[in-house]
Design a protein around this motif. Structure first.
Motif, mmCIF file in Angstrom:
data_model
loop_
_atom_site.group_PDB
_atom_site.id
_atom_site.type_symbol
_atom_site.label_atom_id
_atom_site.label_comp_id
_atom_site.label_asym_id
_atom_site.label_seq_id
_atom_site.Cartn_x
_atom_site.Cartn_y
_atom_site.Cartn_z
ATOM 1 N N ILE A 44 0.565 -3.204 -9.345
ATOM 2 C CA ILE A 44 0.160 -3.380 -7.940
ATOM 3 C C ILE A 44 -1.292 -3.862 -7.861
ATOM 4 C CG2 ILE A 44 -0.252 -2.176 -5.742
ATOM 5 C CD1 ILE A 44 2.150 -0.317 -6.591
ATOM 6 N N LYS A 45 -2.144 -3.288 -8.701
ATOM 7 C CA LYS A 45 -3.560 -3.687 -8.713
ATOM 8 C C LYS A 45 -3.691 -5.193 -8.982
ATOM 9 C CE LYS A 45 -7.775 -2.652 -11.370
ATOM 10 N NZ LYS A 45 -7.810 -3.666 -12.406
ATOM 11 N N GLU A 46 -2.889 -5.680 -9.907
ATOM 12 C CA GLU A 46 -3.013 -7.098 -10.272
ATOM 13 C C GLU A 46 -2.286 -8.022 -9.289
ATOM 14 O OE1 GLU A 46 -2.058 -7.914 -14.333
ATOM 15 O OE2 GLU A 46 -2.332 -10.084 -14.082
ATOM 16 N N TYR A 47 -1.116 -7.626 -8.830
ATOM 17 C CA TYR A 47 -0.269 -8.601 -8.121
ATOM 18 C C TYR A 47 -0.217 -8.446 -6.606
ATOM 19 C CZ TYR A 47 1.278 -10.245 -12.643
ATOM 20 O OH TYR A 47 1.304 -10.794 -13.903
ATOM 21 N N LEU A 48 -0.566 -7.275 -6.050
ATOM 22 C CA LEU A 48 -0.509 -7.164 -4.586
ATOM 23 C C LEU A 48 -1.477 -8.134 -3.900
ATOM 24 C CD1 LEU A 48 0.589 -5.974 -1.983
ATOM 25 C CD2 LEU A 48 -0.998 -4.049 -2.235
ATOM 26 N N PRO A 49 -2.745 -8.253 -4.380
ATOM 27 C CA PRO A 49 -3.635 -9.233 -3.726
ATOM 28 C C PRO A 49 -3.063 -10.651 -3.781
ATOM 29 C CG PRO A 49 -4.898 -7.741 -5.135
ATOM 30 C CD PRO A 49 -3.451 -7.487 -5.421
ATOM 31 N N ILE B 125 1.004 1.363 -10.825
ATOM 32 C CA ILE B 125 -0.366 1.157 -10.314
ATOM 33 C C ILE B 125 -0.993 -0.090 -10.950
ATOM 34 C CG2 ILE B 125 -2.718 2.125 -10.295
ATOM 35 C CD1 ILE B 125 -1.279 4.945 -10.137
ATOM 36 N N GLU B 126 -0.785 -0.264 -12.246
ATOM 37 C CA GLU B 126 -1.363 -1.437 -12.934
ATOM 38 C C GLU B 126 -0.807 -2.738 -12.357
ATOM 39 O OE1 GLU B 126 -2.291 0.610 -17.289
ATOM 40 O OE2 GLU B 126 -0.448 -0.551 -17.023
ATOM 41 N N MET C 235 0.832 -1.212 0.000
ATOM 42 C CA MET C 235 0.000 0.000 0.000
ATOM 43 C C MET C 235 0.864 1.260 0.000
ATOM 44 S SD MET C 235 -3.074 -0.834 -0.394
ATOM 45 C CE MET C 235 -3.919 0.714 -0.068
ATOM 46 N N LEU D 96 1.775 1.691 -3.551
ATOM 47 C CA LEU D 96 0.633 2.235 -4.307
ATOM 48 C C LEU D 96 0.492 3.740 -4.041
ATOM 49 C CD1 LEU D 96 -1.868 1.760 -6.098
ATOM 50 C CD2 LEU D 96 -3.163 1.258 -4.014
ATOM 51 N N THR D 97 0.672 4.128 -2.788
ATOM 52 C CA THR D 97 0.559 5.544 -2.420
ATOM 53 C C THR D 97 1.629 6.377 -3.122
ATOM 54 O OG1 THR D 97 -0.218 4.803 -0.266
ATOM 55 C CG2 THR D 97 0.336 7.119 -0.458
ATOM 56 N N VAL E 212 0.513 6.812 -6.768
ATOM 57 C CA VAL E 212 -0.649 7.699 -6.927
ATOM 58 C C VAL E 212 -0.255 9.146 -6.626
ATOM 59 C CG1 VAL E 212 -2.951 8.261 -6.039
ATOM 60 C CG2 VAL E 212 -2.334 5.871 -6.456
#
Ligand SMILES: [Zn+2]
Length: 286
Positions: A221-226, A218-219, A191, A194-195, A198
């Motif tokens: 992190i959105k896909e791979y952080l979870p 961002i792209e 996170m 991501l911050t 952003v």
């Protein structure tokens, strides 16, 4: 504005930690102060880092007293250890805390003085002692940026230092060192990454190159952080996160950050909270 697009100095990928020993030998450095924390000292990460050093006959002294929010005391003790043992370079091993402490130790080793002297923008006169920064988290970017943060425990203030002389000689991002990172830390540092991306996207300092880097981060992190949080052993996700923080850090190293980080540092200092948790709570401010 300082530009740091130096891909060649930043090995990224599975197994790159093994390149560290030959690289240091080639440069001729002899003895490292290895700055880390107690968790890493007792984990399976440390042997993976010591192996290539031992193979090349590079000496080291382990300094593992860095606290989660590194303090002036941590830095001062690190400088003393460095001088007592005659170390000629620093290896920082860990996430944000050991990296930040190592940056400050490096600057004081060549410039003298105390941590408070370097609060603010580009306060040092000379380049710091060389730092080989080995990252074990995917998020803070402390290993690759010219910013570091030290807590003044007496004033209860997090001092932010931005100093071109503190940039590490190389930063090493090997996802195999991140497989045992706990879920909570993976989420918090992710996170934070991501911050960074952003904030760097919307800050007035953003320009076309840094915006592309932020969007790329961002792209990913959105896909791979979870995935990295759900299964820490998912090496593909860990590697993608390493690439994401690299993109994001190049963006904010050049464009700058914003209100979230200004507030997160103070929140962390007063309540001694992990930096990534503060960023996650404050991200909606952007
Ligand atoms: Zn951050």
């Amino acid at each position: 504005m300082w530009l740091h697009f130096t891909f060649h100095q930043n090995p990224i990928g599975k197994g790159v930690v093994n390149e560290v020993g030959p690289y240091i030998k080639e440069l001729g450095y002899k003895k490292a102060l290895l700055v880390t924390d107690k968790f890493i000292e007792g984990s399976d990460i440390l042997p993976k880092v010591l192996k290539p050093l031992n193979a090349e006959g590079i000496e080291y002294v382990i300094f593992s007293d860095v606290e989660p929010n590194p303090t002036c005391k941590n830095v001062t003790e690190g400088v003393t250890a460095l001088e007592e043992h005659g170390c000629d370079f620093i290896i920082s091993l860990g996430g944000g805390s050991p990296q930040d402490a190592a940056s400050c130790i490096s600057i004081i080793a060549t410039n003298g003085g105390k941590p408070q002297d370097y609060e603010g923008l580009h306060k040092s006169a000379k380049k710091g002692l060389p730092v080989v920064a080995i990252n074990t988290t995917a998020g803070t970017s402390a290993e690759i940026t010219i910013n570091y943060v030290i807590t003044d425990e007496e004033r209860k203030v997090k001092m932010v230092m931005v100093d071109k002389n503190s940039l590490a000689l190389i930063s090493v991002n090997d996802p195999e060192l991140m497989l045992s990172k706990p879920k909570g830390l993976t989420a918090a540092t992710g996170m934070d990454a991501l911050t960074h991306a952003v904030e760097a996207l919307v800050t007035p300092g953003a320009y076309n190159v840094t915006k592309k880097l932020s969007i790329g981060a961002i792209e990913l992190i959105k896909e791979y952080l979870p995935r990295a949080v759900a299964n820490g052993q998912d090496i593909e996700a860990r590697e993608a996160m390493v690439n994401a923080i690299f993109l994001g850090s190049m963006s904010f190293n050049n464009a700058g950050l914003g209100y979230v980080h200004s507030m997160a540092h103070q929140l962390g200092a007063v309540y001694n909270l992990p930096h990534g948790v503060c960023c996650a709570m404050l991200l909606p401010v952007v």
